[in-house]
Design an enzyme around this catalytic site. Structure first.
Site, PDB file in Angstrom:
ATOM      1  N   THR A 117     -24.869  -8.713 -21.203  1.00  0.00           N
ATOM      2  CA  THR A 117     -24.790  -9.010 -19.768  1.00  0.00           C
ATOM      3  C   THR A 117     -25.607  -8.044 -18.923  1.00  0.00           C
ATOM      4  OG1 THR A 117     -22.529  -9.712 -20.224  1.00  0.00           O
ATOM      5  CG2 THR A 117     -23.128  -9.448 -17.926  1.00  0.00           C
ATOM      6  N   LYS A 148     -19.789   4.766 -21.271  1.00  0.00           N
ATOM      7  CA  LYS A 148     -18.777   5.756 -20.877  1.00  0.00           C
ATOM      8  C   LYS A 148     -18.095   6.386 -22.075  1.00  0.00           C
ATOM      9  CE  LYS A 148     -18.162   1.961 -19.466  1.00  0.00           C
ATOM     10  NZ  LYS A 148     -18.024   0.633 -18.890  1.00  0.00           N
ATOM     11  N   GLU A 182     -24.999   6.373 -14.114  1.00  0.00           N
ATOM     12  CA  GLU A 182     -24.318   5.782 -12.952  1.00  0.00           C
ATOM     13  C   GLU A 182     -23.542   4.527 -13.343  1.00  0.00           C
ATOM     14  OE1 GLU A 182     -22.689   5.812  -9.979  1.00  0.00           O
ATOM     15  OE2 GLU A 182     -24.439   6.810  -9.125  1.00  0.00           O
ATOM     16  N   VAL A 211     -19.614   4.375 -14.777  1.00  0.00           N
ATOM     17  CA  VAL A 211     -18.391   4.536 -13.977  1.00  0.00           C
ATOM     18  C   VAL A 211     -18.415   3.604 -12.776  1.00  0.00           C
ATOM     19  CG1 VAL A 211     -16.935   6.152 -12.701  1.00  0.00           C
ATOM     20  CG2 VAL A 211     -18.269   6.965 -14.662  1.00  0.00           C
ATOM     21  N   GLY A 227     -12.898 -13.921 -20.551  1.00  0.00           N
ATOM     22  CA  GLY A 227     -13.880 -12.958 -21.052  1.00  0.00           C
ATOM     23  C   GLY A 227     -13.838 -11.625 -20.333  1.00  0.00           C
ATOM     24  N   GLU A 255     -12.333  -6.274 -23.110  1.00  0.00           N
ATOM     25  CA  GLU A 255     -13.196  -5.712 -24.145  1.00  0.00           C
ATOM     26  C   GLU A 255     -12.813  -6.328 -25.494  1.00  0.00           C
ATOM     27  OE1 GLU A 255     -15.380  -2.893 -23.873  1.00  0.00           O
ATOM     28  OE2 GLU A 255     -14.952  -2.206 -21.849  1.00  0.00           O
ATOM     29  N   LYS A 264     -13.870   7.016 -17.933  1.00  0.00           N
ATOM     30  CA  LYS A 264     -14.583   7.149 -16.654  1.00  0.00           C
ATOM     31  C   LYS A 264     -14.098   8.372 -15.886  1.00  0.00           C
ATOM     32  CE  LYS A 264     -15.208   2.139 -16.528  1.00  0.00           C
ATOM     33  NZ  LYS A 264     -14.562   0.872 -16.119  1.00  0.00           N
TER      34      LYS A 264
END
Lengths: 428, 428
Positions: free
Chosen positions: B14, B107, B131, B134, B189, B192, B207
């Site tokens: 994605t 992360k 960046e 998180v 969806g 995880e 995070k």
């Protein structure tokens, strides 16, 4: 370790004192985070002897800010004097010409002379940074010009003047009229020396000018913003809005349309339960929408010693770390003249009118609206006050042009006391 | 104009596809804002032939991500494969060793190996930026490590897992039990591959680990965070919270205390009308408090193609502009081991218990609480369900230790069905 970064601070009001405090208190942290010492070489302000509650005896004093800008032991000039022209502009120009980086909190100067100053700074290869000029402690300039730089920004909106937001929320919470709360704010020191800058929406429009330049790649152009203030907002408006589940905010909106850029700073109604509607007191909030990020909202204190100084030192830290980018996020010479679009987006509008207590008065007004092509969604007539009846109308979606036309026709009927108050409803 | 910045993208899920789309769509803007072209040299992913709805035919293909990292025509490696070890870590190490800058959304890898990777990257003089790791599209790493870098940060709190927030708000809005909404989220969806990462609070704790490192100058230390998930939250808790004007959030809190750093990721109650309480669906929100700025709140989409890719490209823009700072905002070798403090701050707590339907049961529980030094502020007993009676207690301010003690004593009374559910109330 690199050599210290040496500051010259011009202006020791609230923000200047806050900056000195941070540099004294957090010196260790600043060194750890930038890899160098951040020191103050010299300061300049109106009065050398005034007690500011902070020890400035270790810094050289300059009566003349321009002399400060030219000192060999100053790397970065911090301009915190304010005022769109005069000493602040002279200092900034002198600093640029002397090859110094500049950090300023001066929204008026940049909104009116930003293009010229940015071109000059970029030609000289110096930084001209202004995080503190917009929304106090919120790092919104950084978010827009750096963090969200991959986005095509589609809209910015927000509350950018804490004083106006304080007045509006205080009116609602305490049920007090505008004049009373205005006087309170004045006594609390919340208002600028010229209060029109705050309540007339001018200060907030300066800020929107700067955000628009970055977001849309246009030359800063204060005159392109349709600006109106909160002076005509009455406690009746506040109450009527609350009745409808809405709140009144002095709202800046800048958005891209097919015909150009629509930019306004004016009182608007927003849903009471939205983030903007929930914003109370002196807080600021900026909503940024981009083609990738969808929507990001930033909220924080819009003014005050600590928050504004936090923004100034943030810029200083960037300079200490060697970061360098164009003043408005892309070279000033590539900024385009904004094509201003009239506000053509159809929105629901709020109209409040005072009707003379005469038979058929309401019918005449309704007819006037119909003739202007404005259709009524909801209407509330409140109890008569003396010989007039307050009426609040929420229209179906329509344009500002149609509302202006409808207002003019309504006035012509002769059944109104005074002018209608019209505010757009920003629902999303 | 400077030479193009050439990217190698590893991982075309994605976020990778979102990144390719931004680079294709906003190429002109990116060049205007960085002064150089940003181009993709090569990509690597599991399947070369899968239709991703985006044209990648112009980019070289590498089956092996490590080979991608070593290509001469790649300046910046974008790691979007995920997974704390394995290929993602091998790729990152290879990129560092090859002297390439790295941008990652990973992360887990940074929460567990961040110290080692940061030291290695800084030794090689390459950027390692994250960046996107998180809070999705919210530029919070930038706000914390740059915009607010002049502040001594005192507390960070926030909602950092959109899936948990979706589940909790959906339970409340639809009145559905946890299991039903969990299944919904799974079908949509939102979860995880290993859903424990989401609902167990682990992803969010990763995070918080990264935010803490920057905010407090400590080595990233995932194990220092007291983590619990939302699996035990029942629709009864949701309803009881609503009755009390509160909402349940999976809340991360990291704050400085006299004894060290308190860090937790756990379900907490917050006022329903606070910014955190108002946060619905898959949104994220980070509240940052510092000694100068007071409080800044950032809100935005916590995941998704566009928002996460927006964060990745923000890092790429910084690299294109030549910005360079330490991975966690100060040199990795200067980060301190976190001194973990037990949560000693006194707060009101929420306790829900199921009492057996026996005379005197409630008195026994009240006595147990009293013996543990926990005093009751408000209590509600709900109608009996079968042979048990749900009781909700809001305590006066007390510590986690006292609550744990009280829970143990309450269990010992023998009048409870199951264990008490305990959640801190974060009021401010």
């Amino acid at each position: 370790m690199t050599s210290p970064l040496r500051l010259g601070i011009a202006g020791l009001g609230t923000v200047g004192v806050g900056l000195v405090r941070i540099i004294q208190r957090n010196a260790d942290l600043l060194t750890l985070r930038t890899g160098r010492e951040i020191v103050i070489s010299a300061v300049s302000a109106k009065s050398r002897t005034r007690n500011r509650g902070v020890d400035i005896s270790a810094y050289d004093w300059e009566d003349d800010p321009v002399a400060l800008a030219r000192r060999d032991d100053v790397d970065v000039v911090i301009e915190l004097m304010g005022g769109e022209n005069g000493p602040a502009k002279a200092l900034t120009e002198a600093a640029i010409d002397a090859g110094k980086d500049i950090v300023t909190a001066n929204k008026a100067m940049l909104a009116l002379h930003g293009q010229e100053l940015a071109e000059r700074a970029e030609e000289m290869g110096v930084a001209l940074r202004f995080e503190a000029a917009v929304a106090g402690g919120i790092p919104v300039i950084k978010a827009l010009s750096e963090g969200l730089a991959g986005n095509r920004i589609t809209r910015i909106k927000g509350v950018m003047n804490g004083t106006c937001n304080y007045i509006l929320t205080r009116m609602e919470d305490a049920g007090l009229p505008y004049e009373t709360v205005f006087d309170e704010a004045s006594q609390l020191g919340y208002l600028e020396a010229d209060p029109t800058l705050d309540v007339g929406g001018i200060d907030a429009a300066h800020k929107l000018t700067l955000l628009s330049a970055i977001a849309f790649g246009v030359k800063p152009d204060f005159d392109a913003i349709q600006t109106s203030g909160i002076e005509r907002i009455s406690i009746e408006d506040i109450r009527a809005a609350a009745d409808l589940g809405l709140r009144i905010k002095l709202l800046g909106v800048a958005r891209v349309t097919g015909r150009g850029l629509e930019q306004s700073m004016s009182p608007c109604l927003v849903p009471a339960d939205s983030p903007l509607g929930q914003l109370k007191g002196g807080m600021n909030m900026i909503v940024i929408e981009g083609d990738a990020v969808e929507q990001v909202i930033l909220r924080g204190p819009g003014a005050g010693e600590g928050p504004t100084a936090s923004a100034v030192i943030g810029d200083v830290v960037d300079i200490a770390r060697g970061m360098h980018l164009p003043v408005f996020g892309q070279p000033a010479t590539t900024l385009q003249a904004a094509v201003s679009a009239k506000a053509t987006a159809a929105k629901p509008w709020y109209l409040r009118m005072s009707l003379l207590d005469k038979p058929g008065a309401l019918a005449k007004v309704a007819e006037a609206l119909g003739n202007a092509g404005v259709s009524i969604n909801r209407m509330r007539q409140y109890g008569h006050q003396d010989t007039r009846a307050p009426v609040v109308i929420i229209t179906h979606k329509t344009t500002r042009d149609a509302i202006d036309h409808a207002s003019a026709l309504a006035v012509k009927t002769g059944v109104l006391v005074g002018e209608p108050v019209a505010m757009a409803i920003e629902e999303d």
